[in-house]
Write a protein that holds these residues in place. Structure first.
Motif, PDB file in Angstrom:
ATOM      1  N   GLU A   1       0.913  -1.244  -0.118  1.00 55.93           N
ATOM      2  CA  GLU A   1       0.016  -0.175  -0.045  1.00 55.93           C
ATOM      3  C   GLU A   1       0.792   1.136   0.089  1.00 55.93           C
ATOM      4  OE1 GLU A   1      -2.421  -0.804   3.551  1.00 55.93           O
ATOM      5  OE2 GLU A   1      -3.283  -2.371   2.510  1.00 55.93           O
ATOM      6  N   LEU A   2       0.332   2.087  -0.620  1.00 58.80           N
ATOM      7  CA  LEU A   2       1.111   3.311  -0.831  1.00 58.80           C
ATOM      8  C   LEU A   2       1.758   4.154   0.445  1.00 58.80           C
ATOM      9  CD1 LEU A   2       2.062   4.292  -3.784  1.00 58.80           C
ATOM     10  CD2 LEU A   2       0.117   6.204  -3.678  1.00 58.80           C
ATOM     11  N   HIS A   3       0.780   4.240   1.345  1.00 56.21           N
ATOM     12  CA  HIS A   3       1.516   5.019   2.515  1.00 56.21           C
ATOM     13  C   HIS A   3       2.538   4.174   3.200  1.00 56.21           C
ATOM     14  CE1 HIS A   3      -0.423   1.939   5.533  1.00 56.21           C
ATOM     15  NE2 HIS A   3      -1.368   1.546   4.599  1.00 56.21           N
ATOM     16  N   ASN A   4       3.032   3.024   2.797  1.00 56.88           N
ATOM     17  CA  ASN A   4       4.001   2.320   3.354  1.00 56.88           C
ATOM     18  C   ASN A   4       5.285   2.666   2.851  1.00 56.88           C
ATOM     19  OD1 ASN A   4       2.929   0.741   5.512  1.00 56.88           O
ATOM     20  ND2 ASN A   4       2.205  -0.723   4.110  1.00 56.88           N
ATOM     21  N   MET A   5       5.142   3.577   1.767  1.00 52.38           N
ATOM     22  CA  MET A   5       6.384   3.982   0.900  1.00 52.38           C
ATOM     23  C   MET A   5       7.735   4.402   1.696  1.00 52.38           C
ATOM     24  SD  MET A   5       7.234   5.152  -2.496  1.00 52.38           S
ATOM     25  CE  MET A   5       5.957   6.038  -3.254  1.00 52.38           C
ATOM     26  N   LEU A   6       7.598   5.421   2.615  1.00 52.99           N
ATOM     27  CA  LEU A   6       8.489   5.930   3.317  1.00 52.99           C
ATOM     28  C   LEU A   6       9.294   4.747   4.278  1.00 52.99           C
ATOM     29  CD1 LEU A   6       7.357   8.752   2.330  1.00 52.99           C
ATOM     30  CD2 LEU A   6       8.405   9.878   4.623  1.00 52.99           C
TER      31      LEU A   6
ATOM     32  N   SER B   1       7.158   8.652  -9.576  1.00 52.35           N
ATOM     33  CA  SER B   1       6.546   9.033  -8.128  1.00 52.35           C
ATOM     34  C   SER B   1       7.325   8.419  -7.065  1.00 52.35           C
ATOM     35  CB  SER B   1       5.016   8.653  -8.049  1.00 52.35           C
ATOM     36  OG  SER B   1       5.031   7.278  -7.947  1.00 52.35           O
TER      37      SER B   1
ATOM     38  N   VAL C   1       9.679  10.835  -4.553  1.00 51.98           N
ATOM     39  CA  VAL C   1       9.611  10.745  -2.927  1.00 51.98           C
ATOM     40  C   VAL C   1      11.011  10.831  -2.425  1.00 51.98           C
ATOM     41  CG1 VAL C   1       8.753   9.378  -0.928  1.00 51.98           C
ATOM     42  CG2 VAL C   1       7.168   9.918  -2.957  1.00 51.98           C
TER      43      VAL C   1
ATOM     44  N   TYR D   1      12.990  13.638   0.314  1.00 51.19           N
ATOM     45  CA  TYR D   1      13.667  13.711   1.588  1.00 51.19           C
ATOM     46  C   TYR D   1      15.040  13.503   1.783  1.00 51.19           C
ATOM     47  CZ  TYR D   1       8.542  12.834   2.571  1.00 51.19           C
ATOM     48  OH  TYR D   1       7.147  12.969   2.456  1.00 51.19           O
TER      49      TYR D   1
ATOM     50  N   SER E   1       2.759  12.989   3.847  1.00 49.67           N
ATOM     51  CA  SER E   1       3.873  12.257   3.835  1.00 49.67           C
ATOM     52  C   SER E   1       3.622  10.895   4.420  1.00 49.67           C
ATOM     53  CB  SER E   1       4.651  13.017   4.796  1.00 49.67           C
ATOM     54  OG  SER E   1       6.027  11.994   5.074  1.00 49.67           O
ATOM     55  N   LEU E   2       2.642  10.897   5.394  1.00 50.42           N
ATOM     56  CA  LEU E   2       2.083   9.930   6.059  1.00 50.42           C
ATOM     57  C   LEU E   2       1.244   8.883   4.706  1.00 50.42           C
ATOM     58  CD1 LEU E   2       0.436   9.580   9.611  1.00 50.42           C
ATOM     59  CD2 LEU E   2       0.289   7.778   7.935  1.00 50.42           C
ATOM     60  N   GLU E   3       0.805   9.459   3.750  1.00 50.07           N
ATOM     61  CA  GLU E   3      -0.027   8.803   2.695  1.00 50.07           C
ATOM     62  C   GLU E   3       1.229   8.149   1.753  1.00 50.07           C
ATOM     63  OE1 GLU E   3      -3.219  11.059   1.036  1.00 50.07           O
ATOM     64  OE2 GLU E   3      -4.119  11.046   2.731  1.00 50.07           O
ATOM     65  N   GLY E   4       2.475   8.365   1.745  1.00 53.73           N
ATOM     66  CA  GLY E   4       3.486   7.896   1.108  1.00 53.73           C
ATOM     67  C   GLY E   4       4.097   8.972  -0.295  1.00 53.73           C
ATOM     68  N   LYS E   5       3.774  10.338   0.057  1.00 46.22           N
ATOM     69  CA  LYS E   5       3.907  10.998  -0.894  1.00 46.22           C
ATOM     70  C   LYS E   5       5.063  12.207  -0.651  1.00 46.22           C
ATOM     71  CE  LYS E   5      -0.766  11.275  -1.741  1.00 46.22           C
ATOM     72  NZ  LYS E   5      -2.184  11.970  -1.401  1.00 46.22           N
TER      73      LYS E   5
END
Lengths: 150, 414
Positions: free
Chosen positions: A13-18, A51, A55, A59, B184-188
Motif C-alpha cells: 500500500e502506498l502509505h508504506n512508501m517511506l 513517483s 519521494v 526527503y 507524507s504519511l500517505e506515502g507522498k
C-alpha cells in the motif's frame, strides 16, 4: 538485500512508501537507494517509477548515490551554528579531506549536514549513523573518528 | 525560586521505558481504563473544559479539535484516525523526544484515550527518522502494550479496539505541519495541502482525523486522573496546565524544564537554567524556534502564556527558548534562521520558494557591505509580509515572525 523480507513486513500500500524506502536503504551496505530498488518499490506498490523517485529525492535522509559505511550528520541549526557548529564542520572536512555531501575514498565516511537534531542543550552535536555525539570540540571529533577508523 | 511542576514529564526517570510492568506499577493505563469505561462525549467535555491547548506550537483548543473530529459528517465514513505528530524539528525544541525516550507509555495511553473519545480504531505515530532512540523505545512499548492487551481487540473488555503504527519521516521540517504530515504519511512528497478542509473533516485518506502533538497527548491521562478543576488550577486562566520549555544557548544549565504556564522568562532563565554563562549579560531570547520571535530584557517578566506573549509581539510556540548573551550578533542569528527557511521551503508555492531565496539574498548582500541595516530590515519585512499574505502553508508565513520582533526589539542592533 532481502526484498522478500519487506513484502512480508509491509502490505503493498502506498502509505508504506517511506517505511519501505528506509528499510531498503538501511539494508544496503552503501546506504543508498539504487534505481533497481526504486523500480522494485514502484512495482510492489503498483505506482510509477517517477513517483517513487520523486519521494526518494524529496526527503533528505534518502540518497540516490552510494554513500559511506558511516554517515556523519552535523547539526547546522541556528543554535548549533551559534555554539561553534561551523568550526565542527570545518574540523571534519579537514580531517577526512572531503566536502559536505562527499564520501571518503575508502568509502568509510560520508559527510552531511542536518537540520536541528533535537539535542540543543548539548550543542554542538552530530550523529554518526544511529548514534548522537554531543558537546563536540576538535579533540572529541578527533577521538570519535579515530575510534571508528582504527 | 520557582520549582518545576510536572504533568507531561511526571513519570520521566521513574520507570524503565523498556519494561511495561514498571509503568503499570506506577498506575499506568489505569486512566485509560477509567476513560474507556466512561462515555466518549464526557471525555471530550472534560478535555474541552480543562482548556487543554495544543502543545505543538499553535495552541489550538484540543477539546474543539476532538469535537470537530467526532462530529465530522461523512456518509462514506469507514474509518476515523488519530495521529500523533512526533515530527519534532523546530530548532531549539526537544521536548517530544524526551517524552518518547523516557515515557513512551504515557504517549500511548494518551492516544488510546483520544482514539476512544472520537471513535477511531487506527492510530499512527509519525516520527522523524533521525530520532532513532525514540523510534526504538516506541517500538518496544507498542509491542508490550499489545501483549498486555492495552492495544488490539476488546481493550479492558469494553469491546473497543485500537491499533497504533509507527510511520517514519525522512528529514523534512515541513512535514511537522499537519497537512503536510498527512501527505507524507500517505506515502507522498511533503507538499502542503490547501485548507480548508481541515483534518477533522477530511484528513488521512480523506477521513476525519485528529492530529495532536506528543506533549498534548501526554496531558490527557492527567486530566482524566485529576479532573478538570484540578487541571484548571494549574497555569493561567486562558492557558491552564504546564508546558515543557527547552532552554538552550548561553545559559549555565541548558535542558528541559516543565513548569506551570504563567512562569516568567526570568524565572526560567535565571532560576531554572542557572543564568547566563560566564555571568555575561542577557541580550535576547528566541521564543518558539526559528518560526518564533526575538525578545529583549523588557519581556523577562511577562508571564508565559499564548495570549500574554502575543500582546508583547511574541509567541510561546513549541516552548523552545534559545538564549543569547550580549556578545552574540542578532544579524548572524537572523542569517541562520533565514538560511534554514530557504533550505526547508518545499518549492510548491511561488511566494515561499522565491521569497525565502530573496530574503537570504538580501542578507548575503548586506553581509559583506556596510549597507544601511535599518533599510535592509525594512526590505526584509516587506518581503516577508507578502509571503505571509500569499504563501500556502505556515512555512512561508513564518519569516515575518522573527523579522517583526527584531524590528520591535532590536532595530538599532541589527
Amino acid at each position: 538485500m532481502e526484498r522478500s523480507n519487506i513484502s512480508s513486513k509491509f502490505a503493498p500500500e502506498l502509505h508504506n512508501m517511506l517505511n519501505i524506502l528506509h528499510e531498503l536503504q538501511n539494508d544496503n551496505l552503501q546506504n543508498y537507494l539504487s534505481s533497481e530498488d526504486l523500480k522494485w518499490v514502484a512495482n510492489y506498490l503498483n505506482t510509477t517509477y517517477s513517483s517513487v523517485y520523486g519521494v526518494a529525492k524529496y526527503y533528505s535522509m534518502f540518497s540516490l548515490t552510494p554513500r559511506g559505511k558511516y554517515i556523519i550528520r552535523v547539526c547546522k541549526s541556528p543554535l548549533c551554528k551559534m555554539i561553534d557548529g561551523e568550526h565542527i564542520i570545518k574540523c571534519i572536512k579537514e580531517k577526512l579531506k572531503i566536502g559536505i555531501g562527499d564520501t571518503t575514498n575508502d568509502s568509510l565516511f560520508t559527510l552531511e549536514t542536518s537540520e536541528c537534531l533535537g539535542h540543543c542543550a548539548q550543542a554542538p552535536v552530530m550523529m554518526i549513523n544511529d548514534k548522537v555525539y554531543k558537546n563536540l570540540n576538535a579533540q572529541k571529533i578527533d577521538k570519535i573518528l579515530k575510534s571508528i577508523i582504527k | 525560586m520557582i520549582a518545576e511542576t510536572r504533568i507531561a514529564l511526571k513519570n520521566a526517570g521513574k520507570y524503565k521505558p523498556e519494561d511495561i510492568s514498571t509503568y503499570i506499577d506506577l498506575g499506568g493505563y489505569k486512566n485509560a481504563e477509567k476513560a474507556l469505561k466512561s462515555k466518549p462525549e464526557d471525555i471530550i467535555n472534560w478535555i474541552d473544559e480543562a482548556k487543554l491547548r495544543g502543545r505543538g506550537g499553535a495552541g489550538f483548543s484540543t477539546g474543539q479539535k476532538k469535537r470537530f473530529t467526532n462530529e465530522a459528517i461523512c456518509d462514506k465514513c469507514l474509518q476515523k484516525y488519530v495521529i500523533c505528530n512526533a515530527d519534532e524539528g523546530e530548532p531549539g525544541t526537544f521536548k517530544d523526544r524526551i517524552i518518547m525516550e523516557m515515557d513512551p507509555h504515557l504517549l500511548i495511553e494518551g492516544m488510546l484515550i483520544a482514539a476512544y473519545a472520537i471513535g477511531a480504531t487506527k492510530a499512527y505515530i509519525y516520527i522523524r527518522g533521525e530520532y532513532t532512540q525514540s523510534i526504538s523505545k516506541l517500538h518496544i512499548a507498542l509491542k508490550q502494550a499489545k501483549e498486555k492487551g492495552f492495544l488490539g481487540k476488546n481493550i479492558f473488555n469494553t469491546g473497543f479496539f485500537l491499533d497504533i503504527e509507527i510511520k517514519l519521516g525522512a528529514g523534512s521540517y515541513l512535514c511537522g505541519e499537519e497537512l503536510t504530515l498527512l501527505e507524507s504519511l500517505e506515502g507522498k512528497r511533503g507538499y502542503p495541502r490547501i485548507k480548508p478542509p481541515f483534518p477533522a473533516e477530511k484528513g488521512l485518506f480523506g477521513m476525519p482525523t485528529l492530529i495532536n502533538n506528543v506533549e498534548t497527548f501526554a496531558h490527557i491521562p492527567y486530566i482524566i486522573e485529576h479532573g478538570v478543576e484540578h487541571y484548571r488550577s494549574i497555569g493561567t486562566e486562558n492557558t491552564p496546565g504546564t508546558k515543557i520549555f527547552t532552554i538552550s544557548g548561553d545559559v549555565k544549565k541548558a535542558g528541559y524544564y516543565e513548569t506551570s504556564l504563567g512562569v516568567t522568562l526570568r524565572e526560567l532563565i535565571y532560576d531554572l537554567a542557572g543564568g547566563i554563562k560566564q555571568d555575561k549579560k542577557f541580550k535576547a531570547a528566541i521564543l518558539g524556534g526559528a518560526a518564533g520571535t526575538f525578545v529583549d530584557h523588557t519581556v523577562l517578566d511577562t508571564p508565559m502564556g499564548y495570549d500574554l506573549l502575543k500582546e508583547r509581539g511574541a509567541v510561546l510556540g513549541s516552548g523552545a527558548i534559545m538564549v543569547l548573551a550580549d556578545d552574540r550578533s542578532i544579524f548572524e542569528m537572523t542569517y541562520s534562521i533565514l538560511d534554514f527557511f530557504k533550505h526547508e521551503s518545499c518549492g510548491k508555492c511561488v511566494p515561499c520558494r522565491v521569497g525565502t531565496t530573496q530574503l537570504l539574498l538580501l542578507m548575503n548582500q548586506a553581509k559583506h557591505t556596510k549597507s544601511d541595516r535599518i533599510e535592509l530590515l525594512n526590505k526584509l519585512l516587506a518581503e516577508a509580509e507578502y509571503m505571509d499574505q500569499t504563501s500556502l502553508c505556515p512555512l512561508g508565513q513564518s519569516p515575518i515572525l522573527p523579522l517583526k520582533s527584531i524590528k520591535q526589539y532590536f532595530e538599532s542592533q541589527f
